[in-house]
Design a protein around this motif. Structure first.
Motif, PDB file in Angstrom:
ATOM      1  N   TYR A  46       9.537 -17.449  -3.151  1.00 46.14           N
ATOM      2  CA  TYR A  46       9.865 -17.421  -1.984  1.00 46.14           C
ATOM      3  C   TYR A  46      10.433 -18.745  -1.537  1.00 46.14           C
ATOM      4  O   TYR A  46      10.753 -19.581  -1.098  1.00 46.14           O
ATOM      5  CB  TYR A  46      10.265 -16.539  -0.938  1.00 46.14           C
ATOM      6  N   ARG A  47       8.847 -19.131  -0.924  1.00 48.00           N
ATOM      7  CA  ARG A  47       8.564 -20.912  -1.125  1.00 48.00           C
ATOM      8  C   ARG A  47       8.438 -21.872  -1.512  1.00 48.00           C
ATOM      9  O   ARG A  47       9.408 -22.903  -1.992  1.00 48.00           O
ATOM     10  CB  ARG A  47       7.013 -20.555  -0.001  1.00 48.00           C
ATOM     11  N   SER A  48       8.132 -21.497  -3.158  1.00 46.05           N
ATOM     12  CA  SER A  48       9.003 -21.952  -3.689  1.00 46.05           C
ATOM     13  C   SER A  48       9.753 -22.393  -4.923  1.00 46.05           C
ATOM     14  O   SER A  48       9.946 -23.461  -5.736  1.00 46.05           O
ATOM     15  CB  SER A  48       7.641 -21.676  -4.743  1.00 46.05           C
ATOM     16  N   ALA A  49      10.561 -21.743  -4.298  1.00 43.98           N
ATOM     17  CA  ALA A  49      12.165 -21.203  -4.828  1.00 43.98           C
ATOM     18  C   ALA A  49      12.316 -22.067  -3.371  1.00 43.98           C
ATOM     19  O   ALA A  49      13.491 -22.991  -4.368  1.00 43.98           O
ATOM     20  CB  ALA A  49      12.648 -19.792  -5.044  1.00 43.98           C
ATOM     21  N   ARG A  50      12.226 -22.088  -3.225  1.00 45.80           N
ATOM     22  CA  ARG A  50      13.195 -23.104  -1.772  1.00 45.80           C
ATOM     23  C   ARG A  50      12.267 -24.638  -2.141  1.00 45.80           C
ATOM     24  O   ARG A  50      14.004 -25.598  -1.721  1.00 45.80           O
ATOM     25  CB  ARG A  50      12.724 -22.245  -0.237  1.00 45.80           C
ATOM     26  N   GLU A  51      11.686 -24.693  -2.128  1.00 43.54           N
ATOM     27  CA  GLU A  51      11.041 -26.008  -2.189  1.00 43.54           C
ATOM     28  C   GLU A  51      11.575 -26.197  -4.181  1.00 43.54           C
ATOM     29  O   GLU A  51      12.174 -27.426  -4.344  1.00 43.54           O
ATOM     30  CB  GLU A  51       9.696 -26.408  -2.266  1.00 43.54           C
ATOM     31  N   ALA A  52      11.552 -25.690  -4.677  1.00 47.60           N
ATOM     32  CA  ALA A  52      12.143 -26.309  -6.081  1.00 47.60           C
ATOM     33  C   ALA A  52      14.121 -26.171  -5.740  1.00 47.60           C
ATOM     34  O   ALA A  52      14.504 -27.502  -6.768  1.00 47.60           O
ATOM     35  CB  ALA A  52      12.201 -24.871  -7.231  1.00 47.60           C
ATOM     36  N   ALA A  53      14.862 -24.980  -4.894  1.00 50.55           N
ATOM     37  CA  ALA A  53      15.639 -25.488  -5.417  1.00 50.55           C
ATOM     38  C   ALA A  53      16.021 -27.086  -4.345  1.00 50.55           C
ATOM     39  O   ALA A  53      17.146 -27.605  -4.905  1.00 50.55           O
ATOM     40  CB  ALA A  53      16.570 -24.635  -4.540  1.00 50.55           C
ATOM     41  N   MET A  54      15.210 -27.363  -3.298  1.00 55.74           N
ATOM     42  CA  MET A  54      15.540 -28.756  -2.563  1.00 55.74           C
ATOM     43  C   MET A  54      15.329 -29.573  -3.256  1.00 55.74           C
ATOM     44  O   MET A  54      15.925 -30.762  -3.019  1.00 55.74           O
ATOM     45  CB  MET A  54      14.516 -28.997  -1.401  1.00 55.74           C
ATOM     46  N   LEU A  55      14.502 -29.503  -4.543  1.00 58.32           N
ATOM     47  CA  LEU A  55      14.432 -31.007  -5.037  1.00 58.32           C
ATOM     48  C   LEU A  55      15.419 -30.621  -6.595  1.00 58.32           C
ATOM     49  O   LEU A  55      14.727 -32.008  -7.335  1.00 58.32           O
ATOM     50  CB  LEU A  55      12.789 -30.678  -6.062  1.00 58.32           C
ATOM     51  N   GLY A  56      16.144 -29.806  -5.968  1.00 55.43           N
ATOM     52  CA  GLY A  56      17.148 -30.158  -7.315  1.00 55.43           C
ATOM     53  C   GLY A  56      17.381 -28.905  -9.027  1.00 55.43           C
ATOM     54  O   GLY A  56      17.324 -29.509  -9.325  1.00 55.43           O
ATOM     55  N   LEU A  57      15.542 -28.564  -8.447  1.00 55.45           N
ATOM     56  CA  LEU A  57      15.185 -28.041 -10.083  1.00 55.45           C
ATOM     57  C   LEU A  57      15.873 -26.361 -10.546  1.00 55.45           C
ATOM     58  O   LEU A  57      16.028 -26.137 -11.510  1.00 55.45           O
ATOM     59  CB  LEU A  57      13.414 -28.183 -10.059  1.00 55.45           C
ATOM     60  N   ILE A  58      16.101 -25.609  -8.903  1.00 58.34           N
ATOM     61  CA  ILE A  58      17.075 -24.578  -9.285  1.00 58.34           C
ATOM     62  C   ILE A  58      17.938 -24.427  -9.072  1.00 58.34           C
ATOM     63  O   ILE A  58      17.917 -25.144  -7.525  1.00 58.34           O
ATOM     64  CB  ILE A  58      15.592 -23.277  -9.806  1.00 58.34           C
ATOM     65  N   ASN A  59      19.486 -23.510  -9.169  1.00 54.50           N
ATOM     66  CA  ASN A  59      20.432 -23.406  -8.113  1.00 54.50           C
ATOM     67  C   ASN A  59      19.582 -21.593  -8.112  1.00 54.50           C
ATOM     68  O   ASN A  59      19.335 -20.883  -8.752  1.00 54.50           O
ATOM     69  CB  ASN A  59      21.379 -23.120  -8.474  1.00 54.50           C
ATOM     70  N   LEU A  60      19.928 -21.706  -6.545  1.00 56.81           N
ATOM     71  CA  LEU A  60      19.765 -20.038  -5.539  1.00 56.81           C
ATOM     72  C   LEU A  60      20.931 -19.947  -5.529  1.00 56.81           C
ATOM     73  O   LEU A  60      22.196 -20.164  -4.876  1.00 56.81           O
ATOM     74  CB  LEU A  60      18.630 -20.120  -4.171  1.00 56.81           C
ATOM     75  N   TYR A  61      21.402 -18.634  -6.130  1.00 60.12           N
ATOM     76  CA  TYR A  61      22.724 -18.037  -5.738  1.00 60.12           C
ATOM     77  C   TYR A  61      22.713 -16.768  -4.888  1.00 60.12           C
ATOM     78  O   TYR A  61      21.778 -15.801  -5.818  1.00 60.12           O
ATOM     79  CB  TYR A  61      23.667 -18.148  -6.773  1.00 60.12           C
ATOM     80  N   HIS A  62      23.843 -15.823  -4.284  1.00 54.60           N
ATOM     81  CA  HIS A  62      23.185 -14.466  -4.366  1.00 54.60           C
ATOM     82  C   HIS A  62      23.768 -13.881  -5.255  1.00 54.60           C
ATOM     83  O   HIS A  62      25.318 -14.423  -6.275  1.00 54.60           O
ATOM     84  CB  HIS A  62      24.419 -14.174  -3.166  1.00 54.60           C
ATOM     85  N   CYS A  63      23.047 -12.791  -6.302  1.00 52.91           N
ATOM     86  CA  CYS A  63      23.913 -12.030  -6.704  1.00 52.91           C
ATOM     87  C   CYS A  63      23.571 -10.256  -6.061  1.00 52.91           C
ATOM     88  O   CYS A  63      22.649  -9.838  -6.137  1.00 52.91           O
ATOM     89  CB  CYS A  63      22.964 -11.792  -7.973  1.00 52.91           C
ATOM     90  N   GLY A  64      24.631  -9.600  -6.232  1.00 53.14           N
ATOM     91  CA  GLY A  64      24.471  -8.828  -5.263  1.00 53.14           C
ATOM     92  C   GLY A  64      23.681  -8.464  -4.569  1.00 53.14           C
ATOM     93  O   GLY A  64      24.265  -9.956  -3.130  1.00 53.14           O
ATOM     94  N   ASN A  65      23.136  -7.606  -4.294  1.00 53.75           N
ATOM     95  CA  ASN A  65      22.708  -7.687  -2.507  1.00 53.75           C
ATOM     96  C   ASN A  65      21.361  -8.863  -2.941  1.00 53.75           C
ATOM     97  O   ASN A  65      20.447  -9.588  -1.255  1.00 53.75           O
ATOM     98  CB  ASN A  65      21.875  -6.229  -1.856  1.00 53.75           C
ATOM     99  N   SER A  66      20.961  -9.398  -3.827  1.00 57.79           N
ATOM    100  CA  SER A  66      19.786  -9.824  -3.715  1.00 57.79           C
ATOM    101  C   SER A  66      19.782 -11.383  -3.740  1.00 57.79           C
ATOM    102  O   SER A  66      20.908 -12.457  -3.641  1.00 57.79           O
ATOM    103  CB  SER A  66      19.042  -9.842  -5.408  1.00 57.79           C
ATOM    104  N   LYS A  67      18.449 -12.763  -4.043  1.00 54.56           N
ATOM    105  CA  LYS A  67      19.241 -13.865  -4.101  1.00 54.56           C
ATOM    106  C   LYS A  67      18.800 -14.106  -5.406  1.00 54.56           C
ATOM    107  O   LYS A  67      17.466 -13.300  -6.029  1.00 54.56           O
ATOM    108  CB  LYS A  67      18.812 -14.424  -3.226  1.00 54.56           C
ATOM    109  N   CYS A  68      19.351 -14.817  -6.282  1.00 54.21           N
ATOM    110  CA  CYS A  68      18.764 -15.647  -7.547  1.00 54.21           C
ATOM    111  C   CYS A  68      18.547 -16.818  -7.899  1.00 54.21           C
ATOM    112  O   CYS A  68      19.260 -17.395  -7.053  1.00 54.21           O
ATOM    113  CB  CYS A  68      19.900 -14.619  -9.063  1.00 54.21           C
ATOM    114  N   ALA A  69      17.906 -16.841  -9.421  1.00 53.86           N
ATOM    115  CA  ALA A  69      17.650 -18.247  -9.193  1.00 53.86           C
ATOM    116  C   ALA A  69      17.688 -18.769 -10.764  1.00 53.86           C
ATOM    117  O   ALA A  69      18.000 -17.795 -11.149  1.00 53.86           O
ATOM    118  CB  ALA A  69      16.614 -18.692  -8.973  1.00 53.86           C
ATOM    119  N   LYS A  70      18.264 -19.817 -11.374  1.00 53.85           N
ATOM    120  CA  LYS A  70      18.203 -20.162 -12.488  1.00 53.85           C
ATOM    121  C   LYS A  70      18.267 -21.846 -12.643  1.00 53.85           C
ATOM    122  O   LYS A  70      18.805 -22.467 -11.417  1.00 53.85           O
ATOM    123  CB  LYS A  70      19.585 -19.671 -12.978  1.00 53.85           C
ATOM    124  N   LEU A  71      18.181 -22.371 -13.520  1.00 54.37           N
ATOM    125  CA  LEU A  71      16.904 -23.493 -13.858  1.00 54.37           C
ATOM    126  C   LEU A  71      18.551 -24.278 -13.647  1.00 54.37           C
ATOM    127  O   LEU A  71      19.482 -24.002 -14.550  1.00 54.37           O
ATOM    128  CB  LEU A  71      16.878 -24.159 -14.955  1.00 54.37           C
TER     129      LEU A  71
END
Length: 99
Positions: A46-71
Motif C-alpha cells: 500500500y505504501r509503495s502503490a501510493r508512492e508510485a501513484a504520486m510519481l505518475g507510474l500507476i493509476n489507483l482507482y476503485h474497483c468494487g470494494n477494492s482499490k486497484c492499480a494499473k500502469l
C-alpha cells in the motif's frame, strides 16, 4: 556533484515501487490486496502503490470494494525495462523462473 548522483539512483532504493511495476506488467491491473501473494508485505504494497501513484507510474482507482492499480504509460516504460532485467537474471540463473 554528489547530490546529482544520489538523485539519479534514488528510485533504485525503493524496491517496493519497482516490484509493484514488475508485478503489474507481468500480471496486469489488479486489486492492491492481491499483490502481497507475489511476495510483498501488505504495508509495503500500500505504501509503495501510493508512492508510485504520486510519481505518475500507476493509476489507483476503485474497483468494487477494492482499490486497484494499473500502469500508466510512463509506468509501462519503466516496467518493460524491469522485465528485460528479470529475463537476463533468469537466463543467468540468478533468479527463479516465473511460475
Amino acid at each position: 556533484m554528489q547530490g546529482n548522483a544520489s538523485r539519479r539512483y534514488w528510485l533504485l532504493a525503493r524496491p517496493g515501487i519497482l516490484r509493484i511495476l514488475a508485478i503489474l506488467y507481468e500480471y496486469g491491473a489488479m486489486p492492491l490486496h492481491h499483490i502481497p501473494k507475489y511476495g510483498m508485505g501488505v504495508g509495503t504494497t500500500y505504501r509503495s502503490a501510493r508512492e508510485a501513484a504520486m510519481l505518475g507510474l500507476i493509476n489507483l482507482y476503485h474497483c468494487g470494494n477494492s482499490k486497484c492499480a494499473k500502469l500508466t504509460e510512463d509506468g509501462e516504460k519503466v516496467a518493460r525495462k524491469i522485465k528485460e532485467l528479470l529475463d537476463v537474471l533468469e537466463d543467468l540463473k540468478l533468479i527463479e523462473p516465473k511460475p
